[in-house]
Design an enzyme around this catalytic site. Structure first.
Site, PDB file in Angstrom:
ATOM      1  N   ARG A 101      -5.523  -4.588 -22.892  1.00 44.80           N
ATOM      2  CA  ARG A 101      -4.754  -3.434 -23.387  1.00 44.80           C
ATOM      3  C   ARG A 101      -3.412  -3.210 -22.709  1.00 44.80           C
ATOM      4  O   ARG A 101      -2.529  -2.588 -23.280  1.00 44.80           O
ATOM      5  CB  ARG A 101      -5.581  -2.159 -23.245  1.00 44.80           C
ATOM      6  CG  ARG A 101      -6.697  -2.115 -24.250  1.00 44.80           C
ATOM      7  CD  ARG A 101      -7.213  -0.716 -24.354  1.00 44.80           C
ATOM      8  NE  ARG A 101      -8.574  -0.720 -24.845  1.00 44.80           N
ATOM      9  CZ  ARG A 101      -9.281   0.372 -25.010  1.00 44.80           C
ATOM     10  NH1 ARG A 101      -8.774   1.557 -24.688  1.00 44.80           N
ATOM     11  NH2 ARG A 101     -10.509   0.303 -25.469  1.00 44.80           N
ATOM     12  N   HIS A 124       1.807   5.455   5.053  1.00 39.66           N
ATOM     13  CA  HIS A 124       2.552   4.202   4.897  1.00 39.66           C
ATOM     14  C   HIS A 124       4.007   4.558   4.553  1.00 39.66           C
ATOM     15  O   HIS A 124       4.372   5.727   4.507  1.00 39.66           O
ATOM     16  CB  HIS A 124       1.911   3.330   3.818  1.00 39.66           C
ATOM     17  CG  HIS A 124       0.670   2.626   4.315  1.00 39.66           C
ATOM     18  ND1 HIS A 124       0.497   1.266   4.237  1.00 39.66           N
ATOM     19  CD2 HIS A 124      -0.433   3.109   4.919  1.00 39.66           C
ATOM     20  CE1 HIS A 124      -0.670   0.939   4.774  1.00 39.66           C
ATOM     21  NE2 HIS A 124      -1.258   2.041   5.180  1.00 39.66           N
ATOM     22  N   ARG A 157      -7.339   1.039 -11.815  1.00 40.90           N
ATOM     23  CA  ARG A 157      -6.143   1.710 -12.333  1.00 40.90           C
ATOM     24  C   ARG A 157      -5.762   2.950 -11.528  1.00 40.90           C
ATOM     25  O   ARG A 157      -6.633   3.755 -11.178  1.00 40.90           O
ATOM     26  CB  ARG A 157      -6.378   2.162 -13.788  1.00 40.90           C
ATOM     27  CG  ARG A 157      -6.242   1.056 -14.794  1.00 40.90           C
ATOM     28  CD  ARG A 157      -6.565   1.557 -16.167  1.00 40.90           C
ATOM     29  NE  ARG A 157      -7.876   2.197 -16.192  1.00 40.90           N
ATOM     30  CZ  ARG A 157      -8.604   2.359 -17.270  1.00 40.90           C
ATOM     31  NH1 ARG A 157      -8.154   1.949 -18.436  1.00 40.90           N
ATOM     32  NH2 ARG A 157      -9.784   2.935 -17.227  1.00 40.90           N
ATOM     33  N   ASN A 184     -12.174  -1.839 -12.440  1.00 44.89           N
ATOM     34  CA  ASN A 184     -11.272  -0.765 -12.836  1.00 44.89           C
ATOM     35  C   ASN A 184     -10.541  -0.300 -11.585  1.00 44.89           C
ATOM     36  O   ASN A 184     -11.107   0.410 -10.751  1.00 44.89           O
ATOM     37  CB  ASN A 184     -12.021   0.394 -13.487  1.00 44.89           C
ATOM     38  CG  ASN A 184     -11.032   1.481 -13.923  1.00 44.89           C
ATOM     39  OD1 ASN A 184      -9.822   1.327 -13.725  1.00 44.89           O
ATOM     40  ND2 ASN A 184     -11.524   2.549 -14.477  1.00 44.89           N
ATOM     41  N   SER A 224       0.848  -1.200   0.000  1.00 43.53           N
ATOM     42  CA  SER A 224       0.000   0.000   0.000  1.00 43.53           C
ATOM     43  C   SER A 224       0.879   1.244   0.000  1.00 43.53           C
ATOM     44  O   SER A 224       1.875   1.298   0.726  1.00 43.53           O
ATOM     45  CB  SER A 224      -0.894   0.018   1.242  1.00 43.53           C
ATOM     46  OG  SER A 224      -1.458   1.305   1.420  1.00 43.53           O
TER      47      SER A 224
HETATM   48  C1  PLP Z   1      -2.480  -5.050   6.208  1.00 42.39           C
HETATM   49  C2  PLP Z   1      -3.169  -4.095   5.304  1.00 42.39           C
HETATM   50  N1  PLP Z   1      -3.677  -4.561   4.151  1.00 42.39           N
HETATM   51  C3  PLP Z   1      -4.303  -3.748   3.284  1.00 42.39           C
HETATM   52  C4  PLP Z   1      -4.451  -2.398   3.547  1.00 42.39           C
HETATM   53  C5  PLP Z   1      -5.186  -1.535   2.556  1.00 42.39           C
HETATM   54  O1  PLP Z   1      -4.375  -0.562   1.987  1.00 42.39           O
HETATM   55  P1  PLP Z   1      -5.036   0.764   1.373  1.00 42.39           P
HETATM   56  O2  PLP Z   1      -5.345   1.666   2.518  1.00 42.39           O
HETATM   57  O3  PLP Z   1      -3.984   1.307   0.479  1.00 42.39           O
HETATM   58  O4  PLP Z   1      -6.245   0.365   0.656  1.00 42.39           O
HETATM   59  C6  PLP Z   1      -3.959  -1.873   4.733  1.00 42.39           C
HETATM   60  C7  PLP Z   1      -4.141  -0.442   5.021  1.00 42.39           C
HETATM   61  O5  PLP Z   1      -3.629   0.160   5.882  1.00 42.39           O
HETATM   62  C8  PLP Z   1      -3.300  -2.739   5.639  1.00 42.39           C
HETATM   63  O6  PLP Z   1      -2.836  -2.288   6.802  1.00 42.39           O
END
Ligand code: PLP
Length: 389
Positions: free
Chosen positions: A219, A188, A253, A251, A183
């Site tokens: 595509r 993050h 993207r 979608n 992520s």
């Molecule tokens: C372990 C984990 N997986 C998935 C996600 C989802 O990421 P995003 O917030 O970019 O959708 C998070 C978000 O903090 C996470 O801590």
């Protein structure tokens, strides 16, 4: 008040300035060369053959599970084990896609599942895949977990959204299974505002991910692969080829804005990880031998890369007192989403109950504080003063 997150980007001002200039000069802002460049650079940095860029970590998880179903590596009704201490959108795709989720408890000393807790879960379930979460920059005995997966023919997938850059036994987390997700949400390790990535060495999976990311069309595949799929489905005319949809997709993207930011922030990734690691070490060496808190075992990890520092108190009373002390001084929050099987969405759809003790303890007795590259020495002193009172 020390916030959990201090900025949207590393080197915020310069980044915003260059983003501004990029937008002004760009003719195209939908998925394009910046995104593709970021995919290549990220794959190289992570040391995986393929990286597929999507619009969030949640989308990365969704696309990954959908792709495995499309490829027949998973089938509806298959059992998928996952870490009980995780984020909602790690478990949600399993429910959304009619898989049977089986939670695996974590160890209090690592906050992650271990070979032992996995083996316990395997006693009662025949598991097809394990979607492990590497929580907050830590991990369990992943090498042993990997061996178990190999022995039982379990597909190992890593949700590495919280542990980009952590090195375990000489290898970056995210490189232990068939695929891993990341992520790039604000706060993050590195931010593209919203964004996510799926890494894999499996060429077929990478191509399916590209299809799933964009409507189910071809595509974003290489020319030779488009040619192959078009021949397979007897799509002979260029008039229709761009509007033929080969399998289930969405979608998901990202935009060129996200791609540009990915390329920009990746330049600083080593610096970001180093700063966070230094902060973490300064704080952890003081707090984890405090008798009020459970010690965290990270001796098996070569380099911890996290964006938050978890604390699990020995009792709920200690945690509640700590929460009160932090009020107005330090922004805190629960550890990720706690035992995810106790969340309303999970209980609504999954009626099977499993004994998950440690993830419950982490939820009811834990909290986390932010760890970002902009933390000052003064912030660290405030943290330590409050946490060690
Ligand atoms: C372990 C984990 N997986 C998935 C996600 C989802 O990421 P995003 O917030 O970019 O959708 C998070 C978000 O903090 C996470 O801590």
């Amino acid at each position: 008040m020390i916030p959990l997150v201090k900025s949207t980007f590393y080197k915020e001002k310069e980044t915003k300035k260059s983003l501004n200039a990029f937008i002004l000069k760009s003719e195209k802002l939908s998925f394009g060369v910046e995104c593709e460049k970021f995919e290549k650079s990220f794959a190289k940095w992570q040391r995986r053959k393929n990286a597929v860029f999507v619009n969030s970590g949640s989308s990365a998880n969704l696309a990954l599970i959908q792709s495995l179903l499309n490829l027949g590596k998973l089938k509806k009704g298959d059992t998928v084990a996952f870490s009980s201490l995780t984020w909602s959108t790690n478990a949600m795709p399993l429910i959304q896609m009619d898989l049977r989720p089986v939670p695996v408890d974590v160890e209090l000393e690592t906050l992650n599942i271990s070979s032992e807790t996995l083996l316990r879960a395997l006693k009662s379930s025949k598991v097809k895949a394990l979607f492990i979460t590497n929580l907050l920059g830590f991990c369990g005995d992943l090498d042993e977990i990997k061996k178990i997966c190999r022995r039982y023919k379990i597909i190992l997938l890593e949700d590495n959204c919280e542990s980009l850059g952590t090195v375990y036994k000489g290898k970056k987390l995210g490189n232990f299974g068939m695929a891993s997700t990341f992520s790039f949400y604000v706060g993050h390790h590195m931010s593209t505002i919203e964004g996510g990535m799926i890494c894999t060495d499996d060429e077929k999976l990478a191509d399916m991910l590209r299809l799933v990311r964009a409507h189910g069309w071809d595509r974003n595949l290489e020319f030779s692969k488009q040619d192959k799929i078009r021949k397979k489905f007897k799509v002979n005319s260029t008039f229709y080829s761009r509007y033929t949809f080969y399998d289930l997709g969405y979608n998901l993207r990202p935009t060129e804005i996200n791609g540009f930011l990915g390329n920009n922030q990746l330049n600083y990734i080593e610096e970001i990880i180093k700063k966070r690691n230094e902060n973490f070490l300064k704080i952890s060496e003081k707090i984890y031998d405090n008798p009020n808190y459970y010690p965290l075992n990270m001796k098996h990890i070569d380099l911890v890369s996290n964006f938050a520092i978890p604390i699990v108190c020995k009792t709920k009373k200690i945690r509640d007192a700590l929460v009160a002390k932090c009020e107005g001084k330090i922004e805190i929050r629960p550890i990720v989403a706690g035992n995810i099987t106790t969340q309303p969405f999970y209980k609504k759809y999954i009626k099977t109950k499993y004994k998950i003790l440690n993830a419950n303890t982490v939820h009811s007795q834990g909290l986390y504080i932010g760890n970002n590259p902009e933390l000052t020495q003064k912030d660290i002193s405030i943290y330590l003063d409050l946490l060690l009172q």
